[in-house]
Design an enzyme around this catalytic site. Structure first.
Site, PDB file in Angstrom:
ATOM      1  CE  LYS A 147     -12.944  -1.633  -9.577  1.00 50.32           C
ATOM      2  NZ  LYS A 147     -11.898  -2.316  -8.793  1.00 50.32           N
ATOM      3  CB  SER A 178     -17.071  -2.534  -8.897  1.00 53.46           C
ATOM      4  OG  SER A 178     -18.200  -1.720  -8.636  1.00 53.46           O
ATOM      5  CG  ASP A 226      -2.205   0.730   1.094  1.00 55.17           C
ATOM      6  OD1 ASP A 226      -2.137   1.935   0.780  1.00 55.17           O
ATOM      7  OD2 ASP A 226      -3.287   0.153   1.287  1.00 55.17           O
ATOM      8  CG  PHE A 273     -18.546  -3.514   1.025  1.00 55.27           C
ATOM      9  CD1 PHE A 273     -19.217  -3.916  -0.121  1.00 55.27           C
ATOM     10  CD2 PHE A 273     -18.314  -4.448   2.024  1.00 55.27           C
ATOM     11  CE1 PHE A 273     -19.658  -5.215  -0.275  1.00 55.27           C
ATOM     12  CE2 PHE A 273     -18.756  -5.758   1.884  1.00 55.27           C
ATOM     13  CZ  PHE A 273     -19.423  -6.144   0.740  1.00 55.27           C
ATOM     14  CB  THR A 325     -13.784   0.785   2.407  1.00 58.18           C
ATOM     15  OG1 THR A 325     -14.026   1.648   1.292  1.00 58.18           O
ATOM     16  CG2 THR A 325     -14.384  -0.586   2.136  1.00 58.18           C
ATOM     17  CG  ASP A 341       2.740   4.019  -7.151  1.00 60.13           C
ATOM     18  OD1 ASP A 341       1.530   3.747  -7.308  1.00 60.13           O
ATOM     19  OD2 ASP A 341       3.300   5.003  -7.683  1.00 60.13           O
ATOM     20  CE1 TYR A 386     -13.945   1.743  -9.500  1.00 62.33           C
ATOM     21  CE2 TYR A 386     -16.313   1.360  -9.667  1.00 62.33           C
ATOM     22  CZ  TYR A 386     -15.108   1.173  -9.004  1.00 62.33           C
ATOM     23  OH  TYR A 386     -15.073   0.407  -7.850  1.00 62.33           O
TER      24      TYR A 386
HETATM   25  N1  LIG Z   1     -15.940   0.355  -1.071  1.00 67.38           N
HETATM   26  C1  LIG Z   1     -16.791   0.047  -2.029  1.00 67.38           C
HETATM   27  O1  LIG Z   1     -17.987   0.302  -1.933  1.00 67.38           O
HETATM   28  C2  LIG Z   1     -16.308  -0.683  -3.268  1.00 67.38           C
HETATM   29  C3  LIG Z   1     -17.261  -1.244  -4.118  1.00 67.38           C
HETATM   30  C4  LIG Z   1     -16.854  -1.935  -5.237  1.00 67.38           C
HETATM   31  C5  LIG Z   1     -15.505  -2.067  -5.509  1.00 67.38           C
HETATM   32  N2  LIG Z   1     -14.599  -1.498  -4.682  1.00 67.38           N
HETATM   33  C6  LIG Z   1     -13.177  -1.672  -5.030  1.00 67.38           C
HETATM   34  O2  LIG Z   1     -12.461  -2.201  -3.941  1.00 67.38           O
HETATM   35  C7  LIG Z   1     -11.089  -1.851  -4.059  1.00 67.38           C
HETATM   36  C8  LIG Z   1     -10.583  -1.404  -2.702  1.00 67.38           C
HETATM   37  O3  LIG Z   1     -11.330  -0.311  -2.275  1.00 67.38           O
HETATM   38  P1  LIG Z   1     -11.739  -0.029  -0.766  1.00 67.38           P
HETATM   39  O4  LIG Z   1     -13.180   0.283  -0.784  1.00 67.38           O
HETATM   40  O5  LIG Z   1     -11.211  -1.089   0.156  1.00 67.38           O
HETATM   41  O6  LIG Z   1     -10.980   1.358  -0.525  1.00 67.38           O
HETATM   42  P2  LIG Z   1     -10.015   1.849   0.624  1.00 67.38           P
HETATM   43  O7  LIG Z   1      -9.815   3.297   0.350  1.00 67.38           O
HETATM   44  O8  LIG Z   1     -10.489   1.446   1.962  1.00 67.38           O
HETATM   45  O9  LIG Z   1      -8.648   1.048   0.309  1.00 67.38           O
HETATM   46  C9  LIG Z   1      -7.875   1.289  -0.842  1.00 67.38           C
HETATM   47  C10 LIG Z   1      -6.400   1.228  -0.465  1.00 67.38           C
HETATM   48  O10 LIG Z   1      -5.631   1.446  -1.651  1.00 67.38           O
HETATM   49  C11 LIG Z   1      -4.508   2.205  -1.282  1.00 67.38           C
HETATM   50  N3  LIG Z   1      -3.894   2.895  -2.431  1.00 67.38           N
HETATM   51  C12 LIG Z   1      -4.225   4.101  -2.956  1.00 67.38           C
HETATM   52  N4  LIG Z   1      -3.369   4.409  -3.954  1.00 67.38           N
HETATM   53  C13 LIG Z   1      -2.493   3.389  -4.048  1.00 67.38           C
HETATM   54  C14 LIG Z   1      -1.358   3.133  -4.857  1.00 67.38           C
HETATM   55  N5  LIG Z   1      -0.951   4.026  -5.808  1.00 67.38           N
HETATM   56  N6  LIG Z   1      -0.672   1.992  -4.679  1.00 67.38           N
HETATM   57  C15 LIG Z   1      -1.053   1.084  -3.726  1.00 67.38           C
HETATM   58  N7  LIG Z   1      -2.123   1.268  -2.928  1.00 67.38           N
HETATM   59  C16 LIG Z   1      -2.824   2.407  -3.078  1.00 67.38           C
HETATM   60  C17 LIG Z   1      -5.049   3.203  -0.243  1.00 67.38           C
HETATM   61  O11 LIG Z   1      -3.996   3.743   0.529  1.00 67.38           O
HETATM   62  C18 LIG Z   1      -6.001   2.332   0.543  1.00 67.38           C
HETATM   63  O12 LIG Z   1      -5.380   1.770   1.684  1.00 67.38           O
HETATM   64  C19 LIG Z   1     -11.014  -0.816  -5.194  1.00 67.38           C
HETATM   65  O13 LIG Z   1     -10.592  -1.486  -6.358  1.00 67.38           O
HETATM   66  C20 LIG Z   1     -12.458  -0.371  -5.370  1.00 67.38           C
HETATM   67  O14 LIG Z   1     -12.745   0.015  -6.685  1.00 67.38           O
HETATM   68  C21 LIG Z   1     -14.957  -0.801  -3.574  1.00 67.38           C
END
Ligand SMILES: NC(=O)c1ccc[n+]([C@@H]2O[C@H](COP(=O)([O-])OP(=O)(O)OC[C@H]3O[C@@H](n4cnc5c(N)ncnc54)[C@H](O)[C@@H]3O)[C@@H](O)[C@H]2O)c1
Length: 257
Positions: free
Chosen positions: A169, A152, A36, A198, A200, A59, A165
């Protein structure tokens, strides 16, 4: 698959989905690597989890950085699972509907950014992880590893303004079977999880209460946003159940648009 003597790489490992999954997979005995860019959250979570859990600044926009994270995991124990659950940097330019009210289109820099953050990076992590897994000694039923990408529900039902997006996905959903077919000879499975909405860290800026009020009622049942552990439960099942392969599973409380 038994991952108790293995390592697990989790991109976005300090995030909502990544962190919840790390906690669960560590309880199965695996050494988890949290990849991360959130140094404080990543280091704190690694110490909380213990059992050799390691945070490595990674990254996902940088192939060499991803390769380094995979190497870190392999150095701890054979890499058995890669969970791709990262976010990314904010997009350049203006988003929104493909053509806005003034008649201007969303530009290529914006569109390509989403493909890089969510799709190209997922292929990069999956392929580098698979390369490492292919060298593992096989476990029962000739299994060497499993890859889980995060799609997603927008990959099935993109909302207005979500073309980049949704396209990224949708690509994850397409890759699930394709990767499974390519990697089957090596005993590596590939799955995708398509979450609904979710709570998050992604909703930090909006605030928990506002997010629940806005998105909770859109879910069929239960009428609330998902808890990241409800994603992690499914990820754990995918890791443990060798017969899950080549498809995308929705975890969304029945939400449809
Ligand atoms: N939360 C939702 O509702 C939801 C729904 C569908 C899909 N998603 C997908 O789930 C995945 C994770 O999202 P989340 O909801 O857990 O978000 P989150 O923000 O809780 O976690 C994402 C993490 O990615 C890290 N990150 C950001 N830039 C980065 C980089 N350049 N390199 C490495 N890490 C990096 C952030 O620091 C963070 O810890 C994403 O692909 C998102 O599209 C989320």
């Amino acid at each position: 698959m038994d991952i108790s003597n293995g390592s697990v790489l989790i991109t976005g490992g300090a995030g909502g989905f990544g962190g919840a999954t790390a906690r669960r997979l560590a309880k199965l005995g695996a050494k988890v690597v949290l990849a991360d860019v959130a140094d404080d959250r990543g280091n704190a979570l690694a110490s909380e989890i213990g059992n050799g859990a390691t945070y490595v600044r990674t990254d996902i926009m940088d192939e060499a950085s991803i390769a380094q994270a995979v190497e870190t995991a392999v150095a701890l124990a054979p890499l058995r699972a890669a969970i791709v659950a990262h976010g990314g940097p904010p997009p350049p330019g203006k988003g929104g509907r493909t053509i806005d009210r003034e008649g201007n289109r969303v530009g290529m820099a914006h569109f390509n950014h989403f493909l890089s953050v969510f799709l190209s990076s997922a292929y990069c992590v999956s392929s580098i992880a698979a390369e490492a897994m292919a060298k593992n000694e096989p476990l029962a039923s000739n299994q060497r590893g499993v890859i889980i990408n995060t799609a997603s529900i927008a990959g099935f039902e993109g909302q207005p303004g979500q073309v980049p997006y949704g396209a990224a996905k949708g690509g994850i959903i397409a890759m699930a079977l394709n990767l499974a077919r390519d990697l089957a000879p090596m005993g590596i499975r590939s799955m995708a999880i398509a979450p609904g909405t979710f709570l998050t860290f992604a909703y930090d800026r909006m605030g928990t209460e506002k997010a629940q009020e806005t998105f909770g009622p859109l879910v069929l049942n239960p009428k609330r946003m998902g808890d990241p552990d409800e994603y992690a439960m499914l990820a754990q099942q995918v890791v443990e159940n060798d017969f899950l392969n080549g498809t995308t599973i929705r975890v969304d409380g029945g939400q449809r648009f």
